[in-house]
Write a protein that holds these residues in place. Structure first.
Motif, short mmCIF file in Angstrom:
data_model
loop_
_atom_site.label_atom_id
_atom_site.label_comp_id
_atom_site.label_asym_id
_atom_site.label_seq_id
_atom_site.Cartn_x
_atom_site.Cartn_y
_atom_site.Cartn_z
N LEU A 48 32.82 6.40 -98.37
CA LEU A 48 34.22 6.00 -98.19
C LEU A 48 34.45 4.56 -98.65
CD1 LEU A 48 35.08 7.60 -94.70
CD2 LEU A 48 36.28 8.06 -96.85
N LEU A 49 33.48 3.67 -98.39
CA LEU A 49 33.65 2.24 -98.72
C LEU A 49 33.40 1.91 -100.19
CD1 LEU A 49 31.99 0.63 -95.58
CD2 LEU A 49 34.39 0.44 -96.22
N LYS A 50 32.65 2.78 -100.87
CA LYS A 50 32.35 2.57 -102.30
C LYS A 50 31.72 1.19 -102.56
CE LYS A 50 35.93 5.68 -104.06
NZ LYS A 50 36.32 6.31 -102.79
N ASP A 51 30.77 0.79 -101.69
CA ASP A 51 30.05 -0.48 -101.84
C ASP A 51 30.96 -1.71 -101.84
OD1 ASP A 51 27.46 0.46 -101.84
OD2 ASP A 51 27.55 0.99 -103.97
N ARG A 52 32.06 -1.63 -101.14
CA ARG A 52 32.98 -2.77 -101.09
C ARG A 52 33.18 -3.26 -99.65
NH1 ARG A 52 38.34 -1.25 -104.34
NH2 ARG A 52 38.89 -3.35 -103.63
N LEU A 53 33.70 -4.43 -99.50
CA LEU A 53 34.19 -5.02 -98.25
C LEU A 53 33.11 -5.48 -97.26
CD1 LEU A 53 37.20 -2.61 -97.51
CD2 LEU A 53 37.27 -4.84 -98.63
N VAL A 54 32.19 -4.57 -96.86
CA VAL A 54 31.21 -4.94 -95.82
C VAL A 54 29.83 -4.41 -96.17
CG1 VAL A 54 32.92 -4.97 -93.94
CG2 VAL A 54 31.72 -2.84 -94.47
N LYS A 55 28.82 -4.96 -95.45
CA LYS A 55 27.45 -4.49 -95.65
C LYS A 55 27.11 -3.49 -94.54
CE LYS A 55 22.69 -5.77 -96.49
NZ LYS A 55 21.73 -6.84 -96.83
N VAL A 56 26.68 -2.29 -94.95
CA VAL A 56 26.35 -1.22 -94.00
C VAL A 56 24.84 -0.95 -94.08
CG1 VAL A 56 26.89 1.14 -93.27
CG2 VAL A 56 28.61 -0.20 -94.48
N ALA A 57 24.20 -0.78 -92.92
CA ALA A 57 22.76 -0.47 -92.89
C ALA A 57 22.51 0.68 -91.94
CB ALA A 57 21.98 -1.71 -92.45
N ILE A 58 21.31 1.28 -92.06
CA ILE A 58 20.92 2.39 -91.18
C ILE A 58 19.56 2.12 -90.57
CG2 ILE A 58 19.99 3.74 -93.14
CD1 ILE A 58 20.90 6.27 -91.49
N LEU A 59 19.41 2.49 -89.29
CA LEU A 59 18.14 2.33 -88.56
C LEU A 59 17.87 3.61 -87.77
CD1 LEU A 59 15.78 0.53 -87.53
CD2 LEU A 59 17.29 -0.19 -85.67
N THR A 60 16.74 4.26 -88.11
CA THR A 60 16.35 5.48 -87.38
C THR A 60 14.86 5.41 -87.07
OG1 THR A 60 15.70 6.74 -89.34
CG2 THR A 60 18.04 6.80 -88.75
N GLY A 61 14.38 6.42 -86.38
CA GLY A 61 12.96 6.48 -86.01
C GLY A 61 12.04 6.49 -87.22
N SER A 62 12.53 6.98 -88.36
CA SER A 62 11.66 7.07 -89.54
C SER A 62 11.80 5.86 -90.48
CB SER A 62 11.93 8.38 -90.30
OG SER A 62 13.27 8.42 -90.73
N SER A 63 12.59 4.84 -90.06
CA SER A 63 12.66 3.62 -90.88
C SER A 63 11.28 2.95 -90.89
CB SER A 63 13.68 2.64 -90.28
OG SER A 63 14.97 3.20 -90.27
N THR A 64 10.84 2.48 -92.06
CA THR A 64 9.50 1.89 -92.17
C THR A 64 9.46 0.51 -91.50
OG1 THR A 64 9.99 0.77 -94.25
CG2 THR A 64 9.14 3.04 -94.40
N LYS A 65 8.25 0.01 -91.25
CA LYS A 65 8.08 -1.30 -90.61
C LYS A 65 8.71 -2.39 -91.48
CE LYS A 65 4.68 -4.22 -88.35
NZ LYS A 65 3.25 -4.51 -88.08
N LYS A 66 8.51 -2.28 -92.78
CA LYS A 66 9.06 -3.26 -93.71
C LYS A 66 10.60 -3.26 -93.65
CE LYS A 66 8.87 -4.65 -98.59
NZ LYS A 66 8.45 -4.27 -99.95
N GLN A 67 11.18 -2.04 -93.66
CA GLN A 67 12.64 -1.91 -93.59
C GLN A 67 13.18 -2.51 -92.29
OE1 GLN A 67 12.83 2.35 -94.04
NE2 GLN A 67 13.47 2.23 -96.19
#
Length: 701
Positions: free
Chosen positions: A343-362
């Motif tokens: 919906l945002l098309k990479d504009r306006l704000v920074k969006v991130a995701i965090l789940t149980g399978s996110s790596t340690k580095k991420q």
């Protein structure tokens, strides 16, 4: 402090003792005299009708006869003895037979005496008889517990019955309890409320719920006790809401800035519905009041809740705050993240995701950016509540499908900021109005009751097992058009107990109908790893597979606009809400979509009603009302597990008017007397103080 005799442990009631008390506690949760008093009958046997002996019919469930014992004798040898008495009235005679407690019966059943006899008539060798009848003296003695014209029937268990605590045994204990302690029952509802709704007092209500004088007295008792039950639930919810609003100041979102305006005017690819606009306005007003928002947004499948949530989060961003969105599963969290990014098309704000399978580095990178305020919107699972996740300035928390999270899990998110963030709860499970008032009574409720323009209603069909080839043919036609198909099974492997089509057998059957290389199949079920599930889902999303075979793991969180057919195997075994959720996986594109409900040939009355309802309507709220009537509130939204609803008498499907009366009375009372300082509200003040387990009554300043 005064302690009522009714708080006495049940063990000390005459006829109970330690062993029976232990059983009462384990089997029925009855610990005190008061608990037993509040253990109500679930039905009543009408003892107003007397039958003549010549009117008896073996089809009758039970009868009541007035007659005289004209003979009595013991028949048979030692271990096969029985006592047979003959009861006579002016139309004939009948045998009464006892096989147990013969000595006691012989001593207490007197020849020549008139009795009221109650029992089930059966025919043996062409003659009527009643085995182990109940006998009462005639005329009945006048007692405080009435003349039992409507005999109470109580729930019992096999273990209780072994200790003679069947319905009759529990009735005897209730008789003893009420006759000895009726005078100690105190009022709980203020007299002015009883007068307003012309309700009976608590003492009279409890007497007539157990031993009703007549049908009119029973109805009055039921109404009073149902009102009390619902009234005190509402009092607690709305008082807590009032306290929270006074105690927790909220962030002021008084700017509608560049992010909201640019998104709405330039980026949003569709026109918002009237319902979406209304809900966004309600959220805006909430966040300008200077108190913490707690709002529930209900919206049917595909009604556009994600767009509403995104605009609310952009509102937080416009005012210098971060926002987060928590979903119950990784699949759903990723779905929300992808929808927001698209919906945002990479504009306006920074969006991130965090789940149980996110790596340690991420995670390390994300934690750093989040604390520095570089991430505006964070989407994730319960991984968001970990202590390591620190926001710079969290202003809004969106929780999807709240009932799937524990209270403590949600509270951890609220504590991520010094000033508690605003809370927006979303659910795609339409909740009946009465249940929403009770389950979410302390939240403000918004409803998105329109579907986006251009959406075609899903066509639902019910097919029986014998029509399976027709179903396969229809699937092939849709796949030829370039569409995709879901097939959902209730089980992964065959169960000995349930004769259901299971996923493994389904795949085998499909491999004959849809051979490789023309057709590709994705398989998704709960026992797969998250990575494997994600891989299979992605293949389906990327159109590399035409058919997705799954268990109910796909109930939420899959959005493939190209999928036009949902086949639900053994549909009669699913609840209505679940069927509606599954159906909502299709119908997300512009093309006509279909839901096919496959069932066996034999359907229960409830199963048939569920499938007929699905074929008849796409309205989730209409479906939820029928679901409430079929299943009761305990099974909807996990309320049974969470202990939110412990209703003993009130029925949310039937007692909507009483609930409305109770809620409006609480609202009126608290608006006129927020601290319940008026002497006429002292009973309510005492109730809340008791419920807070000795904590001083919170005053609203």
């Amino acid at each position: 402090m005064f302690v009522s005799t009714l708080d006495t442990t049940i063990e000390f009631l005459k006829g109970v003792g330690p062993k029976r008390a232990e059983l009462f506690q384990k089997e029925l949760g009855i610990f005190t005299y008061a608990d037993l008093l509040n253990f109500y009958p679930f039905r009543y046997i009408d003892r107003t009708r007397f039958y003549k002996i010549n009117e008896l019919d073996p089809e009758l469930p039970y009868v009541q006869i007035l007659g005289r014992i004209t003979s009595k004798e013991q028949i048979g040898e030692k271990h096969k003895k029985r006592l047979v008495a003959r009861l006579t009235d002016d139309t004939g005679s009948i045998e009464l037979v006892w096989f147990q407690s013969l000595k006691w019966v012989d001593e207490n059943v007197v020849k020549g005496k008139v009795y009221i006899v109650f029992g089930k008539p059966t025919v043996f060798n062409g003659s009527f008889s009643i085995s182990h009848p109940e006998l009462e003296n005639y005329p009945r003695p006048a007692t405080i517990t009435g003349n039992l014209m409507l005999q109470p029937v109580y729930h019992s268990t096999e273990k209780l019955k072994k200790f003679f605590l069947d319905s009759k045994g529990i009735q005897k204990l209730q008789t003893s309890l009420i006759e000895q302690h009726l005078k100690e029952i105190t009022e709980t509802v203020p007299p002015y409320i009883l007068e307003k709704y012309q309700m009976v007092g608590r003492k009279e209500a409890l007497l007539n719920i157990h031993f009703p004088k007549d049908v009119k007295a029973l109805k009055a008792a039921e109404r009073r006790l149902k009102f009390e039950e619902l009234f005190f639930i509402q009092l607690q919810l709305l008082h807590n809401k009032q306290l929270r609003e006074m105690r927790f100041k909220g962030h002021l979102f008084d700017v509608v800035g560049e992010k909201v305006n640019t998104f709405y005017k330039e980026i949003l690819p569709f026109e918002l519905t009237g319902a979406q606009k209304r809900v966004i306005k309600e959220i805006r007003l909430d966040t300008q009041r200077g108190i913490q928002m707690n709002r529930l947004v209900q919206g049917d499948v595909g009604s556009g809740k994600t767009a509403v949530a995104l605009m609310s989060m952009l509102l937080a961003n416009d005012n210098g705050y971060q926002a987060c969105m928590m979903a119950p599963t990784e699949i759903l969290a990723r779905q929300h993240y992808q929808s927001i990014v698209d919906l945002l098309k990479d504009r306006l704000v920074k969006v991130a995701i965090l789940t149980g399978s996110s790596t340690k580095k991420q995670r390390t990178q994300l934690h750093k950016e989040l604390e520095a305020g570089e991430i505006d919107i964070l989407v994730g699972t319960h991984a968001l509540i970990e202590d390591k996740v620190v926001f710079k300035n969290l202003g809004l928390v969106v929780i999807d499908e709240q009932h799937r999270f524990g209270v403590e899990q949600r509270a951890k998110l609220w504590r991520k900021n010094v000033v508690p963030p605003h809370i927006l709860v979303m659910t795609a499970t339409p909740i009946p109005r009465t249940l929403a008032m009770t389950l979410y009574g302390d939240l403000d409720v918004s409803v998105i009751d329109e579907l986006p323009v251009g959406r075609k209603p899903i066509e639902t069909r019910h097919l029986y097992e014998g029509q399976r080839l027709r179903m396969f043919g229809f699937m092939k036609e849709e796949i030829k058009k370039g569409r995709q198909v879901y097939i959902v099974y209730p089980l992964i492997k065959e169960s000995e107990k349930l004769d259901l089509l299971h996923l493994e057998a389904g795949i085998e059957q499909l491999s004959y109908q849809f051979p490789l290389p023309d057709y590709q199949i994705s398989i998704v079920h709960g026992k797969m790893t998250n990575a494997d599930k994600q891989y299979e889902m992605q293949r389906f999303i990327d159109h590399k597979t035409q058919i997705m075979v799954a268990t109910t793991v796909i109930e939420v969180g899959v959005n493939v606009p190209n999928a036009s057919v949902m086949v639900i195997e053994n549909a009669e075994r699913f609840g209505l809400s679940q069927l509606h959720q599954l159906r909502g996986r299709v119908g997300r594109g512009a093309e006509q979509s279909f839901c096919i409900l496959m069932s066996g040939n034999k359907l229960s009355a409830d199963g048939k009603l569920r499938l007929e309802t699905m074929v008849k309507t796409n309205n989730g709220f209409e479906i939820s009302e029928i679901d409430l009537q079929l299943r009761g509130p305990g099974d909807i939204s996990g309320t049974q597990q969470s202990g939110v609803l412990e209703l003993k008498l009130a029925d949310l499907a039937k007692d909507q008017l009483i609930l409305q009366e109770a809620r409006s009375t609480v609202i009126e009372t608290l608006s006129e007397d927020p601290n319940l300082e008026n002497p006429q509200n002292s009973l309510l003040r005492t109730y809340l103080a008791k419920r807070s387990r000795g904590i001083a009554f919170d005053k609203i300043s």
